[in-house]
Design an enzyme around this catalytic site. Structure first.
Site, mmCIF file in Angstrom:
data_model
loop_
_atom_site.group_PDB
_atom_site.id
_atom_site.type_symbol
_atom_site.label_atom_id
_atom_site.label_comp_id
_atom_site.label_asym_id
_atom_site.label_seq_id
_atom_site.Cartn_x
_atom_site.Cartn_y
_atom_site.Cartn_z
ATOM 1 N N GLY A 223 54.382 70.042 0.195
ATOM 2 C CA GLY A 223 53.247 70.487 0.990
ATOM 3 C C GLY A 223 52.647 69.561 2.027
ATOM 4 N N GLY B 125 54.022 68.216 4.719
ATOM 5 C CA GLY B 125 54.740 68.179 6.002
ATOM 6 C C GLY B 125 53.956 68.740 7.177
ATOM 7 C CB CYS C 30 54.792 71.998 5.197
ATOM 8 S SG CYS C 30 54.527 72.542 3.545
HETATM 9 P P1 5GP Z 1 56.796 65.670 8.417
HETATM 10 O O1 5GP Z 1 57.415 64.313 8.555
HETATM 11 O O2 5GP Z 1 57.073 66.547 9.588
HETATM 12 O O3 5GP Z 1 55.341 65.602 8.065
HETATM 13 O O4 5GP Z 1 57.470 66.344 7.136
HETATM 14 C C1 5GP Z 1 58.853 66.566 7.079
HETATM 15 C C2 5GP Z 1 59.195 67.246 5.764
HETATM 16 O O5 5GP Z 1 58.526 68.501 5.641
HETATM 17 C C3 5GP Z 1 60.651 67.619 5.627
HETATM 18 O O6 5GP Z 1 61.482 66.528 5.356
HETATM 19 C C4 5GP Z 1 60.613 68.673 4.523
HETATM 20 O O7 5GP Z 1 60.564 68.097 3.239
HETATM 21 C C5 5GP Z 1 59.272 69.347 4.770
HETATM 22 N N1 5GP Z 1 59.464 70.651 5.439
HETATM 23 C C6 5GP Z 1 60.184 70.923 6.531
HETATM 24 N N2 5GP Z 1 60.104 72.231 6.871
HETATM 25 C C7 5GP Z 1 59.307 72.798 5.961
HETATM 26 C C8 5GP Z 1 58.841 74.147 5.748
HETATM 27 O O8 5GP Z 1 59.124 75.073 6.499
HETATM 28 N N3 5GP Z 1 58.058 74.337 4.654
HETATM 29 C C9 5GP Z 1 57.733 73.333 3.801
HETATM 30 N N4 5GP Z 1 56.987 73.607 2.746
HETATM 31 N N5 5GP Z 1 58.111 72.061 3.997
HETATM 32 C C10 5GP Z 1 58.902 71.800 5.051
#
Ligand code: 5GP
Length: 344
Positions: A179, A181, A184
């Protein structure tokens, strides 16, 4: 029903307390680490930052640049054997590339094939949105049987109990984060999650007790957050949004009012699911969103900015190398981490 009263923390809830240090310059700080993985016995040296297996980030051209800094890229699940084979420098950069899959049979067959043909690959990232099912642990055990010498990354989870279970099922590295991300929406859609810094602290402690490693995945919004993840005990940090929006990611460039943007979307957003799986099944909802992020140019500049930030964190707390950062870390809880009076 039960309520846990103990406060759990996000990156933005803490700051590093500065400490006296003998370091003269941030240039002296060594960001490379060497890890030996629990089951594969593979010894890896590099800067432990991983580009996430998301569209626009987990791409071969990103891997090319990341590998120049000895950083890893987890390729998206859609990378086919032929595309990987054709990439000119793949035989050079493979120690810094992970292939990925989920738990469906078809995707796993493709990955088995890739690992057979391109046996030099070391890392296999198996990730699902919810790493808590029995089926997932069993799947990890069977992959461990199939590939005793590969380094298996499994996730995602956020608690010590499940970190241990995945390791005991055969994971060398557990991916932590539900959660946090940037694209996300799980926390909105389901109300499920765990503040990321606490998840990292608790899961790394559990993993290290078993001689395994963790990846802090998601929720880093600035170089300071990456340092906080390492300070909290993460062995690796995985980045999506911070590495998105660059030339190498290959997304669609959108021009609007003299500004340039690149579309970026969550792996379980409707956009991703339409693109890769032909639409949402009717019992599922999307748990990711689509955003336009400002075009950031070449990836190198962002990487240098990130590495400069982490080196500087190390000098503030007196850590001569990234390895020492968590030992030198004292976090102070804060009500406000940043003065944004002049931000838009
Ligand atoms: P960020 O670095 O962009 O904050 O987070 C990246 C991570 O978010 C990814 O490696 C993956 O674990 C998670 N993530 C990517 N796409 C999604 C999505 O559509 N839903 C959710 N719940 N998590 C995502």
């Amino acid at each position: 029903m039960r309520i846990e009263e103990e406060i759990k923390l996000d990156y933005s809830d803490v700051l590093f307390r500065p400490k006296r240090s003998t370091l003269k310059s941030r240039k002296e700080v060594n960001l490379e680490r060497t890890y030996k993985f629990k089951y594969s016995n593979f010894e890896w040296t590099g800067i432990p930052i991983i580009a996430s297996n998301m569209d626009g980030v987990g791409e071969l051209n990103v891997a090319q640049i990341m590998s120049e800094y000895k950083m890893i890229t987890a390729l998206t699940k859609q990378h086919k054997l032929d595309n990987i084979k054709k990439f000119p420098s793949i035989k050079k950069i493979y120690p810094f590339v992970s292939i990925s899959c989920g738990t469906d049979e078809k995707a796993y067959k493709i990955v088995q094939n890739t690992l057979k043909e391109l046996n030099f690959f070391q890392f296999l990232c198996i990730d699902v949105a919810n790493g808590y099912s029995d089926h997932f642990s069993k799947f990890i055990s069977s992959v461990r049987n199939d590939f005793p010498n590969k380094t298996i990354i499994a996730g995602n989870v956020v608690t010590a109990d499940m970190t241990q279970e995945l390791i005991l099922s055969g994971a060398d590295i557990v991916k932590v984060g539900i959660g946090p991300g940037s694209v996300c929406t799980t926390r909105i859609q389901t109300g499920v999650g765990y503040p990321q810094l606490s998840a990292v602290i608790e899961c790394s402690d559990a993993a290290h007790g078993l001689g395994a490693h963790i990846i802090a995945d998601g929720g880093c919004t600035c170089p300071g957050d990456i340092s906080k993840a390492f300070g909290g005990g993460a062995d690796f940090v995985m980045l999506g949004g911070m590495l998105a929006g660059h030339d190498e990611g290959g997304g669609k460039l959108i021009k609007k009012d003299n500004n340039k943007y690149i579309e970026f979307y969550g792996s379980s957003s409707e956009t991703a699911i339409d693109k890769h799986y032909g639409g949402l099944l009717d019992y599922r909802s999307s748990e990711g969103k689509v955003v336009k992020i400002e075009y950031k140019g070449p990836l190198k500049e962002t990487i240098q900015d990130i590495l400069g930030g982490i080196r500087s964190s190390c000098t503030y707390v007196g850590a001569p190398s990234l390895k020492q950062l968590s030992k030198c870390t004292t976090f102070v809880r804060v009500g406000r981490q940043y003065n944004n009076v002049f931000d838009e």
